[in-house]
Write an enzyme that holds these catalytic residues in place. Structure first.
Site: not given
Length: 283
Positions: A14, A159
């Protein structure tokens, strides 16, 4: 003068891996230290960019303590620590340390790592950059009495709460350690086309990240990596300001920021509660 040293967690994939590649191209003499969970991926990126690398599973705080010792064994100064590792998960899971997994991976582990690396950070430029998310504003709401989501839990809510907590974490660092040379900020890198959400099978996550929609709705990893690299190459007080939250590389507006980030009493109580959860002494 010693070479600049930068630690990137979540450096095996990422935006962490992309930032490492861009840093190596723009600053060939920089010292890079990558932290990742996957032995194969972390080693591969480290070879590509010429970095030291260490492994840590953030679901185990003993591994965070070990990797902090590993980093300290090779670096007596750290100029920037990028707390970039994180993720969204499925059903509520409790780690071996007794914490809800999303909270521990996204907040408690980087909080502990930063605490354990304060001395080398003080010896260097002292930059700490926390990767947050737009989820912090959209779905985040820190319940100071239920940080571990024992009363309510949903994957994206947990999250969003953790990403909001990353902002509060940066604000607390700035408040408590600025006079010791620590410069902390948080940023939203943008919605990036990565392996984010690999452990979450929610409909929206699958739609956004695992279908062709991702190419239309999400920015390229290279752009997200560049946004992270901006903070790692820039100078605090010149290119970016400590104690602030950024949307990509621009100061976030009030509209782009969760209102809880402006609650100074909440930031202070959050700081105290997290220290208590981790069993570390509060500054």
């Amino acid at each position: 003068m010693s070479e600049r040293a930068i630690v990137i967690t979540g450096g095996s994939d990422g935006i962490g891996a992309e930032a490492a590649r861009q840093l190596r191209r723009s600053q060939p003499s920089i010292r890079l230290i990558l932290v990742g969970r996957s032995p194969q991926k972390t080693a591969a990126v480290a070879r590509e960019v010429g970095a030291d690398h260490f492994l840590a599973d953030y679901t185990r705080l003993d591994e965070v303590r070990r990797v902090a010792a590993d980093i300290r064994s090779v670096a007596d100064r750290i100029d920037v620590l990028a707390n970039n590792a994180g993720g969204v998960f499925g059903e509520r899971t409790v780690t071996v340390d007794g914490n809800e997994k999303t909270l521990q991976v996204n907040l408690l582990a980087p909080f502990l790592l930063t605490h354990l690396l304060l001395d080398p950070l003080r010896a260097g430029e002292g930059g700490v950059i926390n990767t947050s998310s737009a989820s912090a504003r959209i779905v985040g709401r820190v319940d100071i009495d239920d940080l571990n989501h024992e009363r309510t839990y949903a994957p994206m809510r947990a999250y969003g709460d953790a990403k909001l907590a990353n902002i509060l974490f940066a604000l607390g660092l700035d408040r408590h350690y600025r006079d010791q040379g620590i410069n902390a900020a948080a940023f939203d890198p943008g919605n990036v086309r990565t392996n984010f959400g690999a452990e979450n099978n929610g409909f929206l996550t699958r739609l956004l990240y695992r279908t062709p929609v991702s190419k239309l709705a999400l920015i390229a990893p290279e752009k997200g990596g560049a946004n992270l690299a901006f903070f790692l190459t820039g100078k605090p007080g010149v290119d970016w300001q400590a104690g602030r939250f950024y949307s990509q590389t621009r100061l976030a507006s009030r509209r782009q920021t969760n209102k809880q980030a402006f609650d100074e009493a909440l930031v202070e109580e959050f700081w105290r509660r997290v220290h208590s959860l981790l069993g570390i002494t509060q500054n």
